[in-house]
Each structure stands twice: as structure tokens, then as C-alpha cells.
Design an enzyme around this catalytic site. Structure first.
Site, short mmCIF file in Angstrom:
data_model
loop_
_atom_site.label_atom_id
_atom_site.label_comp_id
_atom_site.label_asym_id
_atom_site.label_seq_id
_atom_site.Cartn_x
_atom_site.Cartn_y
_atom_site.Cartn_z
N VAL A 135 3.33 2.22 -3.73
CA VAL A 135 3.06 0.66 -3.43
C VAL A 135 2.84 0.04 -4.70
O VAL A 135 3.30 -0.92 -4.90
CB VAL A 135 1.99 0.64 -2.02
CG1 VAL A 135 1.93 -0.97 -1.95
CG2 VAL A 135 2.88 1.12 -0.84
N ASP A 136 1.72 0.61 -5.20
CA ASP A 136 1.24 -0.20 -6.56
C ASP A 136 2.42 -0.24 -7.68
O ASP A 136 2.67 -1.17 -8.11
CB ASP A 136 0.02 0.86 -7.11
CG ASP A 136 -1.33 0.49 -6.64
OD1 ASP A 136 -1.42 -0.68 -6.15
OD2 ASP A 136 -2.07 1.24 -6.75
#
Length: 389
Positions: free
Chosen positions: A184-185
Site C-alpha cells: 500500500v505504501d
């Protein structure tokens, strides 16, 4: 932290002298941890002049180890090349004055402070916009600045849980499982780059900057294909399927007589080639397996039949032979094997720089203006255009 005194000459990626697609673009990277710094590194790889401002003690990820090199964690080295570093205390008036001057010279600002922090310091987006209408402001946040979860802090693993990613990751009989990397990052950092490039393109017409809002929550949800599409269509909650694809089969890890392989058979032609190669052409004629939809429905019957036929083969030679005839297949490699693969070297996906730095290469290859590797992590720099790029 001492500056890197070694010459920043690429050992691999010899196109280091190329100007880059973003040559002349100045990026002020005020971010830390992962999403923002990754965006800054990508922009820097493609020629932008990136100045990263860190607090006096440095980015938090300098301590995220082991392993460490000269007291700095490997985590930091993976996200901060092609930048020069300046240390400022933005909570102090002197730091705020200095960063205002840097913003005036920048095309892009990247920041991921908690909502309201930069406004408290008098250097937030709304405060700076009237003074610097050309500026593109990229804000990386957990949930955005408003809405039910607005302004709350966001973290990769928590977003994986909230966005449904953990619910569809893991073995069918097991518990929800975090993806084994900060996906996600990382995708938020990539989305931030896309947003910056879109804003730069639009600014060429209007002359005006704008806010680029890249939220981890949005990026996490955006990764849900095909599970979201399946749910929108059927109304049935997606389930964990382990290594298997929810819509296609055989798209799974299968046992062989040696190492396992991953098959990614996407159409009937590939399946027929697979069956012929392993001496089981009748499987392609079986009504249960003759079409992609039927293979998916009857996957539990098909998998043991394929594994029985694979028992006389070793994984790597079988995968190589299948790829050679047009059947997508791969041996399951570990990280060391993947980074040492001859094609990894050919694609320049491992970069070495003077001073012992090694890192992953830029995945986007441009023909006339390729990525270049000019500054190893920890290179000190006082201001934009401080020395040759």
C-alpha cells in the site's frame, strides 16, 4: 550524518550522464518513511533535482534495521538515492524561513506530515498557495484530510486490513494475511508520482500548480481487482484462494518431482499446449477442462491430475520448457535468486554506485531519456542546483 564523499559515478546504469525526462524540475521532498520518499526517488531517477529536508536526527527509517551500514538501516538506503539531504528543524522559525525560500525555488513539494502540522508552522498548502501559485503540492496521507476518517494517521498494514487486502490474501483454510511487503505504501508512492506528472503536464497549459492528494486508503482499495469487480457483479464476498487466482485456472503453484512451479494459463490454447507437452492431451478435451470457465469451476479436480503428470519433471527445467512453447510458467525463486538472475542484470534492475551502494533499478525504461543514478543516499546538499547534477 556525514556526507557521502565518494564520487557518485554509476557502476551499473551507465546512462548516468543522460539529462532525464524531468531535467530542470526541482522537487522539495519534506516526506519521510516510505510513500513520499519513494515518490521523490522515482522523480529523481528520471532527472529531477530533488532536495530532501530531514529533521536534525534524520528520517525515522535510518533506524529501521538491522541490517545497518555505518549506522544507517538498509530500509533508508532503498528509498533515498538521487536526492541531496539538508537537515532543518521545521518546528523552529529558522527552519520555517529556510523551507519557505526553498519552496519558492521548487516546482514540486512532497510532504506527508500529520494533517494540520505544516499549517501550525505557517507553511501549509493553503498558506503558501497565494504566494506560490506555480507550486505543485503533493500530499501523501493515510485517509485524506476530511471525511469520516480524514486526518487520521495511516499505516500500510492497517490499511491492508481496512481495505480488504488481508481478507483475500492467504490460504483458503487459513487466517487473513498481510502481503509480505508494504504494497500500500509503495503503490501510494507510485500514485503520487502519477499525480505529480499529471499536474506538471496541466501546469504547462495553465501556468498554475495544484494539490495532488495521494491517500493510502484510496490506493489500498484500488488494488482490489478482480475481487471488487467480482463482488460488484455477483454480490458474493471474495474468499481467500492461496496462490490460486479466483477467476482463472491453472493459475497456481503446483508440485513437481523437484521444485514447485507457478503456472499462469490464461486461455484454451495455452492449456492445450501444456497438456500436449506433459503427455496428457486428453485433459484439454475433457468437458470439465475444455474452457477457461470450466477449468476454474473444476479446479479441485484438475490440480491433482496436473501434479501427477508433473511428478516426473523438475520445476525449473519444466518451467523453462513451457515458457519456450508459449505457456506462462516460472520456478518459484527466493529474493537472492531473483536478484541474481541473468535477466535481472540484463534489465539493469540492480544498480551499483561508488561507495558500495546497491539498490533496485528504475522499472520504467525510456528510450531517449533513460533513468540515471547520480547521487547515492546520504549525499549532502545545501540548496537546489548546489553543484552539477
Amino acid at each position: 550524518m556525514q556526507a557521502n564523499t565518494q564520487a557518485d559515478t554509476p557502476i551499473a546504469g551507465a546512462q548516468g550522464a543522460a539529462a532525464g525526462a524531468l531535467a530542470g524540475i526541482r522537487v522539495l521532498d519534506l516526506s519521510r518513511i516510505l510513500g513520499g520518499p519513494l515518490a521523490g526517488q522515482i522523480l529523481g531517477d528520471h532527472g529531477a533535482d530533488v532536495l530532501k529536508v530531514e529533521p536534525p536526527q534524520g528520517d525515522d527509517t535510518r533506524a529501521w534495521g538491522p541490517p545497518f551500514k555505518d549506522g544507517v538501516a538498509s530500509y533508508y538506503f532503498g528509498l533515498n538515492r538521487n536526492k541531496r539531504i539538508q537537515h532543518l528543524d521545521l518546528s523552529a522559525p529558522e527552519g520555517q524561513q529556510r523551507v519557505r525560500a526553498l519552496m519558492a525555488r521548487a516546482d514540486v513539494v512532497i510532504e506527508n506530515f500529520k494533517a494540520g502540522t505544516m499549517e501550525k508552522w505557517g507553511i501549509g498548502w493553503e498558506q503558501m498557495r497565494p504566494e506560490l501559485p506555480h507550486l505543485i503540492w503533493c500530499r501523501v496521507s493515510g485517509f485524506g484530510s476530511d471525511g469520516p476518517l480524514g486526518a487520521l494517521p495511516g499505516y500500510d498494514a492497517a490499511i491492508q486490513a481496512m481495505a480488504g487486502l488481508m481478507s483475500i490474501n492467504g490460504e483458503a483454510s487459513g487466517e487473513p494475511l498481510r502481503v509480505g511487503l508494504p504494497v500500500v505504501d509503495m503503490v501510494t508512492g507510485m500514485n503520487a508520482v502519477i499525480g505529480v506528472l499529471l499536474a506538471l503536464h496541466e501546469r504547462a497549459r495553465s501556468g498554475l500548480g495544484q494539490l495532488v492528494d495521494a491517500a493510502l486508503y484510496d490506493s489500498g482499495l484500488s488494488l482490489l481487482h478482480p475481487h471488487a469487480a467480482n463482488w460488484f457483479t455477483s454480490g458474493e464476498a471474495p474468499q481467500r484462494t492461496g496462490n490460486a487466482h479466483p477467476n482463472i485456472y491453472p493459475y497456481d503453484v503446483l508440485r513437481t518431482g523437484g521444485a514447485p512451479i507457478f503456472l499462469a494459463v490464461g486461455n484454451d490454447r495455452q492449456f492445450a499446449l501444456l497438456c500436449s507437452h506433459i503427455g496428457q492431451p486428453q485433459l484439454a478435451q475433457d468437458a470439465r477442462f475444455a474452457s477457461a470457465g470450466q477449468r476454474s469451476v473444476h479446479r479441485h479436480a484438475l490440480k491433482p491430475l496436473l501434479e501427477q503428470a508433473f511428478a516426473g519433471h523438475d520445476g525449473q527445467p519444466l518451467a523453462d520448457a513451457l515458457m519456450a512453447i508459449g505457456v506462462p510458467a516460472a520456478a518459484v525463486l527466493d529474493v537472492q535468486q531473483a536478484l541474481s538472475h541473468p535477466h535481472t542484470q540484463h534489465r539493469e534492475m540492480v544498480v551499483q554506485m561508488a561507495g558500495g551502494y546497491r539498490g533496485l533499478g528504475a522499472p520504467v525504461k525510456l528510450g531517449r531519456t533513460p533513468a540515471s543514478y547520480r547521487h547515492a543516499p546520504l549525499t549532502e546538499g545545501r540548496h537546489f542546483l548546489d553543484g552539477a547534477l
